[in-house]
Design a protein around this motif. Structure first.
Motif, PDB file in Angstrom:
ATOM      1  N   MET A   1       0.697  -1.388   0.007  1.00  0.00           N
ATOM      2  CA  MET A   1       0.031   0.009  -0.139  1.00  0.00           C
ATOM      3  C   MET A   1       0.937   1.192  -0.093  1.00  0.00           C
ATOM      4  SD  MET A   1      -3.319  -0.458   0.229  1.00  0.00           S
ATOM      5  CE  MET A   1      -4.210  -1.740  -0.098  1.00  0.00           C
ATOM      6  N   ALA A   5      -3.173   5.373   0.282  1.00  0.00           N
ATOM      7  CA  ALA A   5      -3.971   4.301   0.672  1.00  0.00           C
ATOM      8  C   ALA A   5      -5.186   4.859   1.579  1.00  0.00           C
ATOM      9  CB  ALA A   5      -3.442   3.133   0.782  1.00  0.00           C
ATOM     10  N   GLU A  24      -5.679  10.049 -13.107  1.00  0.00           N
ATOM     11  CA  GLU A  24      -6.690   9.189 -12.515  1.00  0.00           C
ATOM     12  C   GLU A  24      -6.315   7.767 -12.548  1.00  0.00           C
ATOM     13  OE1 GLU A  24     -11.591   8.747 -11.948  1.00  0.00           O
ATOM     14  OE2 GLU A  24     -10.751   9.899 -13.556  1.00  0.00           O
ATOM     15  N   GLU A  25      -5.959   7.540 -13.785  1.00  0.00           N
ATOM     16  CA  GLU A  25      -5.329   6.323 -14.366  1.00  0.00           C
ATOM     17  C   GLU A  25      -4.060   5.904 -13.628  1.00  0.00           C
ATOM     18  OE1 GLU A  25      -5.351   2.620 -16.197  1.00  0.00           O
ATOM     19  OE2 GLU A  25      -6.830   4.221 -16.419  1.00  0.00           O
ATOM     20  N   LYS A  28      -4.986   4.712 -10.111  1.00  0.00           N
ATOM     21  CA  LYS A  28      -5.705   3.579 -10.055  1.00  0.00           C
ATOM     22  C   LYS A  28      -5.519   2.591  -9.042  1.00  0.00           C
ATOM     23  CE  LYS A  28      -7.525   1.933 -13.730  1.00  0.00           C
ATOM     24  NZ  LYS A  28      -7.745   1.212 -15.011  1.00  0.00           N
ATOM     25  N   ASN A  29      -4.078   2.029  -8.734  1.00  0.00           N
ATOM     26  CA  ASN A  29      -3.635   1.122  -7.859  1.00  0.00           C
ATOM     27  C   ASN A  29      -2.873   1.609  -6.792  1.00  0.00           C
ATOM     28  OD1 ASN A  29      -4.081  -0.855  -9.759  1.00  0.00           O
ATOM     29  ND2 ASN A  29      -2.531  -0.651 -10.853  1.00  0.00           N
ATOM     30  N   SER A  30      -3.217   2.886  -6.366  1.00  0.00           N
ATOM     31  CA  SER A  30      -2.586   3.644  -5.307  1.00  0.00           C
ATOM     32  C   SER A  30      -3.384   3.230  -3.873  1.00  0.00           C
ATOM     33  CB  SER A  30      -2.149   5.049  -5.258  1.00  0.00           C
ATOM     34  OG  SER A  30      -3.612   5.805  -5.371  1.00  0.00           O
ATOM     35  N   GLY A  31      -4.778   2.990  -4.106  1.00  0.00           N
ATOM     36  CA  GLY A  31      -5.526   2.807  -2.982  1.00  0.00           C
ATOM     37  C   GLY A  31      -6.453   3.907  -2.751  1.00  0.00           C
ATOM     38  N   GLU A  33      -8.964   7.112  -3.156  1.00  0.00           N
ATOM     39  CA  GLU A  33     -10.556   7.265  -3.819  1.00  0.00           C
ATOM     40  C   GLU A  33     -10.585   8.577  -4.611  1.00  0.00           C
ATOM     41  OE1 GLU A  33     -15.173   7.584  -2.431  1.00  0.00           O
ATOM     42  OE2 GLU A  33     -13.673   7.252  -1.066  1.00  0.00           O
TER      43      GLU A  33
END
Length: 43
Positions: A1, A5, A24-25, A28-31, A33
């Motif tokens: 994380m 996150a 945003e892309e 995406k995998n950073s946790g 919102e």
């Protein structure tokens, strides 16, 4: 994380720079919102 996150983020992109969908892309995998994302033109 990562450090983002569980955080809520606002993304403000620039038309001639980095647009909001690209940020945003990338997040995406950073946790994080993404609660708001917009691309504007700053002249």
């Amino acid at each position: 994380m990562g450090k983002l996150a569980g955080k809520k983020v606002l993304l403000l992109g620039e038309r001639d720079g980095v647009p909001a969908p690209a940020m945003e892309e990338a997040l995406k995998n950073s946790g994080a919102e993404v609660v708001f994302a917009a691309t504007e033109c700053f002249v």
